[in-house]
Design a protein around this motif. Sequence first.
Motif, PDB file in Angstrom:
ATOM      1  N   THR A   1       0.936  16.722   9.028  1.00  0.00           N
ATOM      2  CA  THR A   1      -0.368  17.313   9.045  1.00  0.00           C
ATOM      3  C   THR A   1      -1.404  16.869  10.061  1.00  0.00           C
ATOM      4  N   GLY A   2      -1.119  15.919  10.964  1.00  0.00           N
ATOM      5  CA  GLY A   2      -2.113  15.462  11.958  1.00  0.00           C
ATOM      6  C   GLY A   2      -1.745  14.441  12.921  1.00  0.00           C
ATOM      7  N   PRO A   3      -2.337  14.177  14.032  1.00  0.00           N
ATOM      8  CA  PRO A   3      -2.009  13.020  14.946  1.00  0.00           C
ATOM      9  C   PRO A   3      -2.584  11.592  14.341  1.00  0.00           C
ATOM     10  N   GLN A   4      -2.230  10.431  15.080  1.00  0.00           N
ATOM     11  CA  GLN A   4      -2.509   9.386  14.450  1.00  0.00           C
ATOM     12  C   GLN A   4      -4.187   9.128  14.896  1.00  0.00           C
ATOM     13  N   THR A   5      -4.443   7.985  14.168  1.00  0.00           N
ATOM     14  CA  THR A   5      -5.969   7.532  14.415  1.00  0.00           C
ATOM     15  C   THR A   5      -5.912   6.516  15.590  1.00  0.00           C
ATOM     16  N   VAL A   6      -6.400   6.632  16.812  1.00  0.00           N
ATOM     17  CA  VAL A   6      -6.301   5.593  17.724  1.00  0.00           C
ATOM     18  C   VAL A   6      -7.399   4.515  17.521  1.00  0.00           C
ATOM     19  N   ARG A   7      -7.073   3.287  17.614  1.00  0.00           N
ATOM     20  CA  ARG A   7      -7.953   2.260  17.369  1.00  0.00           C
ATOM     21  C   ARG A   7      -8.286   1.585  18.667  1.00  0.00           C
ATOM     22  N   VAL A   8      -6.925   1.323  19.377  1.00  0.00           N
ATOM     23  CA  VAL A   8      -7.129   0.770  20.890  1.00  0.00           C
ATOM     24  C   VAL A   8      -6.137   1.670  21.992  1.00  0.00           C
ATOM     25  N   MET A   9      -6.674   2.073  22.885  1.00  0.00           N
ATOM     26  CA  MET A   9      -5.758   2.895  23.617  1.00  0.00           C
ATOM     27  C   MET A   9      -4.763   2.188  24.586  1.00  0.00           C
ATOM     28  N   ARG A  10      -4.981   0.944  24.997  1.00  0.00           N
ATOM     29  CA  ARG A  10      -4.430  -0.007  25.866  1.00  0.00           C
ATOM     30  C   ARG A  10      -4.345  -1.245  25.377  1.00  0.00           C
ATOM     31  N   PRO A  11      -3.250  -1.828  24.898  1.00  0.00           N
ATOM     32  CA  PRO A  11      -2.220  -1.437  24.598  1.00  0.00           C
ATOM     33  C   PRO A  11      -2.307  -0.194  23.252  1.00  0.00           C
ATOM     34  N   TYR A  12      -1.480   0.555  23.340  1.00  0.00           N
ATOM     35  CA  TYR A  12      -1.814   1.701  21.983  1.00  0.00           C
ATOM     36  C   TYR A  12      -1.614   1.282  20.788  1.00  0.00           C
ATOM     37  N   ASP A  13      -2.628   1.127  19.980  1.00  0.00           N
ATOM     38  CA  ASP A  13      -2.878   0.641  18.769  1.00  0.00           C
ATOM     39  C   ASP A  13      -3.173   1.769  17.801  1.00  0.00           C
ATOM     40  N   ALA A  14      -2.658   2.572  16.935  1.00  0.00           N
ATOM     41  CA  ALA A  14      -3.040   3.577  16.016  1.00  0.00           C
ATOM     42  C   ALA A  14      -2.577   3.529  14.725  1.00  0.00           C
ATOM     43  N   GLU A  15      -3.434   3.926  13.936  1.00  0.00           N
ATOM     44  CA  GLU A  15      -3.196   4.148  12.547  1.00  0.00           C
ATOM     45  C   GLU A  15      -2.495   5.460  11.903  1.00  0.00           C
ATOM     46  N   THR A  16      -1.713   5.357  11.008  1.00  0.00           N
ATOM     47  CA  THR A  16      -1.302   6.573  10.426  1.00  0.00           C
ATOM     48  C   THR A  16      -2.536   7.338   9.608  1.00  0.00           C
ATOM     49  N   PRO A  17      -2.746   8.561   9.644  1.00  0.00           N
ATOM     50  CA  PRO A  17      -3.558   9.207   8.753  1.00  0.00           C
ATOM     51  C   PRO A  17      -3.164   8.925   7.487  1.00  0.00           C
ATOM     52  N   VAL A  18      -4.210   8.643   6.313  1.00  0.00           N
ATOM     53  CA  VAL A  18      -3.570   8.366   5.055  1.00  0.00           C
ATOM     54  C   VAL A  18      -3.063   9.370   4.192  1.00  0.00           C
ATOM     55  N   ARG A  19      -3.483  10.677   4.660  1.00  0.00           N
ATOM     56  CA  ARG A  19      -2.997  11.860   4.153  1.00  0.00           C
ATOM     57  C   ARG A  19      -1.512  11.962   4.248  1.00  0.00           C
ATOM     58  N   GLU A  20      -0.903  11.202   5.157  1.00  0.00           N
ATOM     59  CA  GLU A  20       0.720  11.259   5.328  1.00  0.00           C
ATOM     60  C   GLU A  20       1.224  10.503   4.429  1.00  0.00           C
ATOM     61  N   PHE A  21       0.482   9.577   3.597  1.00  0.00           N
ATOM     62  CA  PHE A  21       1.313   8.839   2.709  1.00  0.00           C
ATOM     63  C   PHE A  21       1.699   9.579   1.118  1.00  0.00           C
ATOM     64  N   ALA A  22       1.429  10.900   1.375  1.00  0.00           N
ATOM     65  CA  ALA A  22       1.836  11.915   0.373  1.00  0.00           C
ATOM     66  C   ALA A  22       3.310  12.134   0.613  1.00  0.00           C
ATOM     67  N   SER A  23       3.916  11.774   1.663  1.00  0.00           N
ATOM     68  CA  SER A  23       5.398  11.783   1.803  1.00  0.00           C
ATOM     69  C   SER A  23       5.698  10.326   1.736  1.00  0.00           C
ATOM     70  N   TYR A  24       7.141  10.504   0.920  1.00  0.00           N
ATOM     71  CA  TYR A  24       7.798   9.076   0.583  1.00  0.00           C
ATOM     72  C   TYR A  24       8.309   8.361   1.928  1.00  0.00           C
ATOM     73  N   LEU A  25       8.649   8.981   3.081  1.00  0.00           N
ATOM     74  CA  LEU A  25       9.052   8.201   4.180  1.00  0.00           C
ATOM     75  C   LEU A  25       7.903   9.012   5.219  1.00  0.00           C
ATOM     76  N   THR A  26       7.367   7.781   6.026  1.00  0.00           N
ATOM     77  CA  THR A  26       6.544   8.244   7.216  1.00  0.00           C
ATOM     78  C   THR A  26       7.098   8.702   8.385  1.00  0.00           C
ATOM     79  N   PRO A  27       6.644   9.777   8.912  1.00  0.00           N
ATOM     80  CA  PRO A  27       7.491  10.375   9.984  1.00  0.00           C
ATOM     81  C   PRO A  27       7.213   9.405  11.106  1.00  0.00           C
ATOM     82  N   ASN A  28       8.410   9.237  11.834  1.00  0.00           N
ATOM     83  CA  ASN A  28       8.284   8.181  13.303  1.00  0.00           C
ATOM     84  C   ASN A  28       7.331   8.303  14.265  1.00  0.00           C
ATOM     85  N   HIS A  29       6.753   9.681  14.425  1.00  0.00           N
ATOM     86  CA  HIS A  29       5.553   9.881  15.370  1.00  0.00           C
ATOM     87  C   HIS A  29       4.418   9.738  14.566  1.00  0.00           C
TER      88      HIS A  29
END
Length: 394
Positions: free
Chosen positions: A42-70
């Motif tokens: 349903t959407g991209p990651q939430t970037v916290r730091v660009m380099r090194p790349y640190d990013a969160e999974t949007p919480v709406r993704e947790f409606a899925s049992y397995l979190t998609p790799n990307h």
Amino acid sequence: MSDSGALSRRTCFQRIAFLLGGLALWRRVQPAQAEPAGVVETGPQTVRVMRPYDAETPVREFASYLTPNHRFFVRSHFGPPEAALIAEADWRLRVGGLIEHPLELTLKDLKQFERITITAVVQCSGNGRAFHRPKVPGVQWERGAVGNAQWTGVRLRDLLAKAGVRPAAKHVQLQGADRPVVASVPLFTRSIPLEKAVHPDTILAYEMNGRPLPLLHGAPLRVITPGWMADSCIKWLTDITVQADEAKGYYMQTAYRVPVTAIQPNSGLPGTSMVPVEAMVLKSLIASPGNGDEVGRGPVTVQGVAWSGESAITTVELSFDEGRTWEQARLVGEDEPYAWRQWQFLWKPKAAGSASILCRATDSAGQVQPQTTAWNPSGFLWNGWDRVTVTVQA
């Protein structure tokens, strides 16, 4: 043009180049193929730091049992290592230290050991750091530095058995191929107690959700310590050293440690011992509706996930009156050790306007998710009640 103006423009261009470089890295490592059936995109990651790349999974993704790799959250201190260091043709895993038979294994050698798949939550120790008060330094993770995935690989204990662990061994040090840009910065070196290393569910993973491990998630090999925080799940693994003591260095003896007893903010640490971050704490999250959403007056499906490291989830409860009363949600879906448990609740709002939804979980050890988390100087292990605020339409 003045020197100050030139400096301002030069700084601006440097910052733009920095951001574009990080974005290019992110695009380079994202898989192009579709995710398996049943995984929500349903959407991209939430970037916290660009380099090194640190990013969160949007919480709406947790409606899925397995979190998609990307969509799975990304955290590292230095970013991925140079490609030459982890190319399959040249990559080797070395096992040494207090053992009888030193090993040097290729990925093909590793795959001769028994293959095992475990579904497990992996969570950054700082997930929720942004909610600590007063604020603490570090990446300001909110709710999405966590994910649930199927990890496939080999048992670490099988390698240690082949190597022959000596009686004096108490800890297993883990080292990846990633390196800091500046040589004076310490390597990200961690260790785990031997008991955790030889646990039958501790694995060296080369697949994630049925695919080769992605670069950002530690390819070609990553440690997975189910039930423990991600600081022990070393990425880009190259060296395992069996030893009598904990790993030395900053990332074991200073960073990733928490006080044994609660301390007051800004009080220092007199008389308070610090121990390594290890097991996860009990936690639950609301995946839907999202914070700020508008919902109707009819029944609203509230859903989310809960997990507790090495214990099972027994109950998830919701409150619509700031915690004065609680109603029990229904546990749904898969129930596997180390994985999160999905839950649902059918809510009938009583009135239009702003409404807050709180959730808390209870586990098989009798622990109840607390309203808030004791402050600590690194902002680790946040597990206070989750909250979303929605607007109920008239």
